[in-house]
Design an enzyme around this catalytic site. Structure first.
Site, PDB file in Angstrom:
ATOM      1  N   ARG A 105     -17.794  52.594 -52.078  1.00 46.93           N
ATOM      2  CA  ARG A 105     -18.806  51.779 -52.452  1.00 46.93           C
ATOM      3  C   ARG A 105     -20.205  52.086 -51.279  1.00 46.93           C
ATOM      4  O   ARG A 105     -19.678  52.036 -50.334  1.00 46.93           O
ATOM      5  CB  ARG A 105     -18.507  50.509 -52.280  1.00 46.93           C
ATOM      6  N   THR A 109     -26.251  49.604 -51.603  1.00 43.81           N
ATOM      7  CA  THR A 109     -26.359  49.700 -53.084  1.00 43.81           C
ATOM      8  C   THR A 109     -25.163  49.128 -54.028  1.00 43.81           C
ATOM      9  O   THR A 109     -25.467  48.438 -54.891  1.00 43.81           O
ATOM     10  CB  THR A 109     -26.800  50.825 -53.900  1.00 43.81           C
ATOM     11  N   ASP A 201     -11.338  43.647 -46.598  1.00 49.78           N
ATOM     12  CA  ASP A 201     -11.457  45.294 -47.044  1.00 49.78           C
ATOM     13  C   ASP A 201      -9.985  45.804 -47.187  1.00 49.78           C
ATOM     14  O   ASP A 201      -9.403  46.019 -46.212  1.00 49.78           O
ATOM     15  CB  ASP A 201     -12.311  46.106 -46.034  1.00 49.78           C
ATOM     16  N   ASP A 204      -9.304  49.232 -45.482  1.00 51.55           N
ATOM     17  CA  ASP A 204      -9.297  48.987 -43.896  1.00 51.55           C
ATOM     18  C   ASP A 204      -7.952  48.270 -43.487  1.00 51.55           C
ATOM     19  O   ASP A 204      -7.074  48.768 -42.862  1.00 51.55           O
ATOM     20  CB  ASP A 204     -10.306  48.213 -43.467  1.00 51.55           C
TER      21      ASP A 204
HETATM   22  C1  PRP Z   1     -13.070  49.185 -52.499  1.00 54.28           C
HETATM   23  C2  PRP Z   1     -11.914  48.680 -53.402  1.00 54.28           C
HETATM   24  C3  PRP Z   1     -12.565  49.219 -54.758  1.00 54.28           C
HETATM   25  C4  PRP Z   1     -13.991  49.025 -54.574  1.00 54.28           C
HETATM   26  C5  PRP Z   1     -14.203  47.644 -55.317  1.00 54.28           C
HETATM   27  O1  PRP Z   1     -13.161  50.525 -52.320  1.00 54.28           O
HETATM   28  O2  PRP Z   1     -10.699  49.395 -53.148  1.00 54.28           O
HETATM   29  O3  PRP Z   1     -12.404  50.630 -55.210  1.00 54.28           O
HETATM   30  O4  PRP Z   1     -14.214  48.634 -53.231  1.00 54.28           O
HETATM   31  O5  PRP Z   1     -15.620  47.416 -55.369  1.00 54.28           O
HETATM   32  P1  PRP Z   1     -16.414  47.343 -56.820  1.00 54.28           P
HETATM   33  O6  PRP Z   1     -15.482  46.649 -57.809  1.00 54.28           O
HETATM   34  O7  PRP Z   1     -17.595  46.590 -56.240  1.00 54.28           O
HETATM   35  O8  PRP Z   1     -16.608  48.722 -57.177  1.00 54.28           O
HETATM   36  P2  PRP Z   1     -14.053  50.929 -51.036  1.00 54.28           P
HETATM   37  O9  PRP Z   1     -15.406  51.432 -51.587  1.00 54.28           O
HETATM   38  O10 PRP Z   1     -14.409  50.017 -49.986  1.00 54.28           O
HETATM   39  O11 PRP Z   1     -13.532  52.248 -50.590  1.00 54.28           O
HETATM   40  P3  PRP Z   1     -11.985  52.676 -49.778  1.00 54.28           P
HETATM   41  O12 PRP Z   1     -11.044  52.240 -50.675  1.00 54.28           O
HETATM   42  O13 PRP Z   1     -12.125  53.986 -49.295  1.00 54.28           O
HETATM   43  O14 PRP Z   1     -12.215  51.682 -48.564  1.00 54.28           O
HETATM   44  N1  URA Z   2     -13.482  45.822 -51.727  1.00 48.20           N
HETATM   45  C1  URA Z   2     -12.581  45.491 -50.890  1.00 48.20           C
HETATM   46  O1  URA Z   2     -11.891  45.860 -50.194  1.00 48.20           O
HETATM   47  N2  URA Z   2     -12.596  44.115 -50.753  1.00 48.20           N
HETATM   48  C2  URA Z   2     -13.748  43.219 -51.527  1.00 48.20           C
HETATM   49  O2  URA Z   2     -13.512  42.080 -51.229  1.00 48.20           O
HETATM   50  C3  URA Z   2     -14.913  43.997 -52.112  1.00 48.20           C
HETATM   51  C4  URA Z   2     -14.337  45.172 -52.276  1.00 48.20           C
END
Ligand code: PRP
Ligand code: URA
Length: 210
Positions: A105, A109, A201, A204
């Site tokens: 994400r 945005t 997160d 993380d």
């Molecule tokens: C997180 C999560 C989803 C997304 C959800 O990933 O694992 O993929 O956010 O958010 P959304 O419904 O608003 O799209 P992130 O983008 O943080 O990436 P990561 O898994 O690499 O940390």
């Molecule tokens: N992605 C995450 O990992 N946590 C949240 O709360 C939202 C998006």
């Protein structure tokens, strides 16, 4: 609530989700819990797998019994956090193939950005289980299903652990045909797109990157 959305209320799942939420839970425990919750959820997600009759010779007699008629499953984690759920499903379904969709994400945005996609060649003919622990705005899951539909996948289910009401609404509006399985529906999204109360997160916490 859309009838295509299943929110689990099993005590074992609820208990483990509470442990996941706790900020004191270490990355090691967090990873183990994500895998365990995915495995417990899979029990319900795979409920409609077809069976076929076979005969098995037991030590006493021949039993007419049933085994899975279909082994054509593909597990597709959304990177990174979906990876944490993958082994939980593979423990139950070791013959499944695994595809990967890389999305992150944009922090400003909240739009999903694609950076990787590698799917089994025969994905169109498989039952696809799409995995991501978090359904926040819904953007990532919607984009992942768009990819899968472009690849002609016709049998897709989406599994997540924590969902915001906003994410469920956006996802079911974009893809009303796709069943959603979710361990907890939380209160809301905050102003920076995090699920409240949520668990922070997920990527993380799984990978210990913060
Ligand atoms: C997180 C999560 C989803 C997304 C959800 O990933 O694992 O993929 O956010 O958010 P959304 O419904 O608003 O799209 P992130 O983008 O943080 O990436 P990561 O898994 O690499 O940390
Ligand atoms: N992605 C995450 O990992 N946590 C949240 O709360 C939202 C998006």
């Amino acid at each position: 609530m859309n009838s295509n959305v299943t929110i689990f209320d099993h005590p074992l799942i609820t208990h483990k989700i509470s442990l996941l939420r706790d900020e004191k839970t270490s990355s090691k425990e967090f990873r183990e819990l994500v895998e365990e919750v995915a495995m417990l959820m899979a029990y319900e997600v795979f409920r409609d797998l077809p069976l076929k009759e076979i005969e098995v010779k037991t030590p006493l007699t021949v039993a007419k019994t049933k085994v899975l008629a279909c082994q054509d499953v593909a597990v597709v984690p959304i990177l990174r956090a979906g990876l944490g759920m993958t082994n939980g499903i593979l423990a139950l379904f070791p013959t499944a193939k695994v595809g990967h969709i890389g999305l992150y994400r944009d922090h400003e945005t909240l739009e999903p950005k694609e950076y990787y996609c590698k799917l089994p060649e025969d994905i169109a003919n498989r039952k696809v289980i799409l995995l991501d622990p978090m359904l926040a705005t819904g953007g990532s899951a919607i984009a992942a299903v768009n990819f899968l539909k472009q690849k002609n996948c016709k049998d897709i289910k989406f599994m997540c652990m924590i969902a915001a009401p906003e994410g469920i609404e956006a996802f079911t509006k974009a893809h009303p045909d796709i069943p959603v399985y979710c361990a907890s529906k939380d209160e809301k999204l905050n102003e920076i797109g995090y699920i409240v109360p949520g668990l922070g997160d997920a990527g993380d916490r799984i990978f210990g990157t913060k």
